[in-house]
Design a protein around this motif. Structure first.
Motif, PDB file in Angstrom:
ATOM      1  N   GLY A  48       0.703  -1.381  -0.063  1.00 33.34           N
ATOM      2  CA  GLY A  48      -0.342  -0.210  -0.229  1.00 33.34           C
ATOM      3  C   GLY A  48       0.986   1.229  -0.085  1.00 33.34           C
ATOM      4  O   GLY A  48       0.356   2.381  -0.466  1.00 33.34           O
ATOM      5  N   SER A  50      -4.479  -7.513 -14.750  1.00 31.77           N
ATOM      6  CA  SER A  50      -4.224  -7.131 -15.891  1.00 31.77           C
ATOM      7  C   SER A  50      -5.108  -7.522 -16.664  1.00 31.77           C
ATOM      8  O   SER A  50      -4.863  -6.733 -18.168  1.00 31.77           O
ATOM      9  CB  SER A  50      -2.755  -8.245 -16.294  1.00 31.77           C
ATOM     10  OG  SER A  50      -3.861  -9.961 -16.409  1.00 31.77           O
ATOM     11  N   THR A 103       3.116  -2.177 -11.476  1.00 36.15           N
ATOM     12  CA  THR A 103       4.136  -2.538  -9.918  1.00 36.15           C
ATOM     13  C   THR A 103       4.629  -3.792 -10.222  1.00 36.15           C
ATOM     14  O   THR A 103       5.421  -4.519  -9.331  1.00 36.15           O
ATOM     15  CB  THR A 103       4.262  -2.007  -8.538  1.00 36.15           C
ATOM     16  OG1 THR A 103       3.002  -2.582  -7.721  1.00 36.15           O
ATOM     17  CG2 THR A 103       2.942  -0.560  -8.537  1.00 36.15           C
ATOM     18  N   PRO A 160       7.199 -11.300 -11.069  1.00 36.79           N
ATOM     19  CA  PRO A 160       6.337 -10.689 -12.349  1.00 36.79           C
ATOM     20  C   PRO A 160       4.046  -9.975 -12.354  1.00 36.79           C
ATOM     21  O   PRO A 160       3.914 -10.553 -10.755  1.00 36.79           O
ATOM     22  CB  PRO A 160       6.433 -12.385 -12.520  1.00 36.79           C
ATOM     23  CG  PRO A 160       7.027 -13.103 -11.230  1.00 36.79           C
ATOM     24  CD  PRO A 160       7.244 -11.708 -10.920  1.00 36.79           C
TER      25      PRO A 160
HETATM   26  N1  SAM Z   1       2.662  -1.052  -5.091  1.00 40.05           N
HETATM   27  C1  SAM Z   1       3.959  -1.778  -3.786  1.00 40.05           C
HETATM   28  C2  SAM Z   1       4.330  -1.778  -2.188  1.00 40.05           C
HETATM   29  O1  SAM Z   1       4.145  -0.159  -2.571  1.00 40.05           O
HETATM   30  O2  SAM Z   1       4.289  -2.212  -1.765  1.00 40.05           O
HETATM   31  C3  SAM Z   1       4.535  -3.346  -4.458  1.00 40.05           C
HETATM   32  C4  SAM Z   1       4.097  -4.273  -5.164  1.00 40.05           C
HETATM   33  S1  SAM Z   1       5.091  -5.819  -5.457  1.00 40.05           S
HETATM   34  C5  SAM Z   1       6.323  -4.606  -6.179  1.00 40.05           C
HETATM   35  C6  SAM Z   1       3.644  -6.045  -7.115  1.00 40.05           C
HETATM   36  C7  SAM Z   1       2.190  -6.801  -6.545  1.00 40.05           C
HETATM   37  O3  SAM Z   1       2.110  -6.716  -7.293  1.00 40.05           O
HETATM   38  C8  SAM Z   1       2.714  -7.694  -5.294  1.00 40.05           C
HETATM   39  O4  SAM Z   1       1.667  -7.137  -4.421  1.00 40.05           O
HETATM   40  C9  SAM Z   1       2.481  -8.755  -6.340  1.00 40.05           C
HETATM   41  O5  SAM Z   1       1.026  -9.672  -5.378  1.00 40.05           O
HETATM   42  C10 SAM Z   1       0.836  -7.988  -7.491  1.00 40.05           C
HETATM   43  N2  SAM Z   1       0.549  -8.078  -8.299  1.00 40.05           N
HETATM   44  C11 SAM Z   1       1.222  -9.526  -9.452  1.00 40.05           C
HETATM   45  N3  SAM Z   1       0.428  -9.661 -10.705  1.00 40.05           N
HETATM   46  C12 SAM Z   1      -0.705  -9.040 -10.173  1.00 40.05           C
HETATM   47  C13 SAM Z   1      -2.138  -9.043 -10.566  1.00 40.05           C
HETATM   48  N4  SAM Z   1      -2.524  -9.483 -12.074  1.00 40.05           N
HETATM   49  N5  SAM Z   1      -2.909  -8.263 -10.527  1.00 40.05           N
HETATM   50  C14 SAM Z   1      -2.715  -7.382  -8.743  1.00 40.05           C
HETATM   51  N6  SAM Z   1      -2.182  -7.965  -8.660  1.00 40.05           N
HETATM   52  C15 SAM Z   1      -0.780  -8.203  -8.595  1.00 40.05           C
END
Ligand code: SAM
Length: 222
Positions: A87, A136, A151, A205
Motif C-alpha cells: 500500500g 491485468s 508495479t 512478475p
Molecule cells: N506497489 C507495492 C508497494 O508499494 O508495496 C509493491 C508491489 S510488488 C513490487 C508487486 C505486487 O503486484 C505484488 O503484491 C503482487 O502480488 C502483485 N501482483 C502481481 N500480479 C498481479 C495482478 N495480476 N493483479 C494484481 N496484483 C498483482
C-alpha cells in the motif's frame, strides 16, 4: 522521532537523484515504517526493496519516487494501480493527488490486499480503495483513468489497461521476464498510443490473464 530523522535523510538522498519537489514532499509525509512487516521496520528508510511476505516486495523508495515523477501526477486525478503490495506506493500517490483525487489499487493475493488495506487505514489514507482481483484485466468499474501505475512486470502491455487509460493519460509499466524495461505509455487526446523506453528495472512478475501464467506444481497445472 527516529523514523522522521531517517525519513528526512532518505528524502535528502532522493533530492540528489533529481526527484521533483512535489514527489519529495509526498515522500516526506508517508510513514514507510507503517507499510513494512514489523521485523523490517528498522530498515524502512533504507533505499531498497524489502520483503512483505508471499514472495513479494515493497519497491525501493527511489523506484516509487521515479514512477510518481514519470506519471506526472496532478491534484484531483483518478489513478489505477496494479499491485497494491504493502500500500506504500498508493499512499505516496494519494499524497500527491490529494483528497479530490482517488486511487484504485488492485492486488491479486488476498493476504496482501488485507495488509495494504490495513496499512493505508492505519496511516490515514481514505482516498485509496484496495480491490482484490486480477489487475491485468484493469478495473473497468471506474475506467477511464488519468494515470495507471503497474508495479509488477508484464510479458506485454495488457490491452485492457490501454483501453482503460483516458485520452491524454499516462501509464508506467515494467515489461519482460528476467531482463525487464520500464515503459512510459502515453495516449494522445485523439487516442494515439506511444511507448517510450525508460530503462532497465527489476520487478516481481505480473501474474494473471494478461500477465504471466503461474505453474502450480502441486496440481501440475498452469
Ligand atoms: N506497489 C507495492 C508497494 O508499494 O508495496 C509493491 C508491489 S510488488 C513490487 C508487486 C505486487 O503486484 C505484488 O503484491 C503482487 O502480488 C502483485 N501482483 C502481481 N500480479 C498481479 C495482478 N495480476 N493483479 C494484481 N496484483 C498483482
Amino acid at each position: 522521532m527516529e523514523y522522521e530523522r531517517k525519513r528526512a535523510l532518505l528524502v535528502k538522498s532522493l533530492k540528489e537523484q533529481n526527484i521533483s519537489d512535489k514527489t519529495l514532499s509526498a515522500m516526506m509525509k508517508v510513514p514507510r515504517h507503517l507499510f513494512v512487516p514489523s521485523v523490517h521496520m528498522s530498515q524502512a528508510y533504507v533505499d531498497s526493496p524489502l520483503p512483505i511476505g508471499h514472495a513479494q516486495t515493497i519497491s525501493a523508495p527511489h523506484m516509487v519516487a521515479m514512477m510518481c515523477d514519470l506519471l506526472e501526477l496532478q491534484e484531483g486525478q483518478k489513478v489505477l494501480e496494479i499491485g497494491a503490495g504493502s500500500g506504500y506506493n498508493a499512499a505516496v500517490m494519494a499524497e500527491i493527488i490529494g483528497q479530490k483525487g482517488k486511487i484504485y489499487s488492485i492486488e491479486r493475493l488476498e493476504k496482501l490486499a488485507v495488509f495494504a488495506w490495513e496499512n493505508l487505514e492505519r496511516a490515514g489514507y481514505s482516498n485509496v480503495e484496495v480491490i482484490l482481483g486480477d489487475g491485468s484485466l484493469g478495473y473497468p468499474d471506474h475506467a477511464p483513468y488519468d494515470r495507471i501505475c503497474v508495479t509488477a512486470s508484464a510479458p506485454d502491455t495488457p490491452k485492457p489497461l490501454i483501453e482503460q487509460l483516458k485520452p491524454g493519460g499516462i501509464m508506467v509499466l515494467p515489461e519482460g521476464e528476467g531482463y525487464q524495461r520500464l515503459y512510459i505509455i502515453r495516449k494522445s487526446m485523439d487516442g494515439e498510443v506511444t511507448k517510450q523506453d525508460w530503462g532497465g528495472v527489476i520487478f516481481v512478475p505480473l501474474i494473471g490473464h494478461h500477465g504471466f501464467k503461474i505453474y502450480n506444481s502441486r496440481r501440475g497445472q498452469k
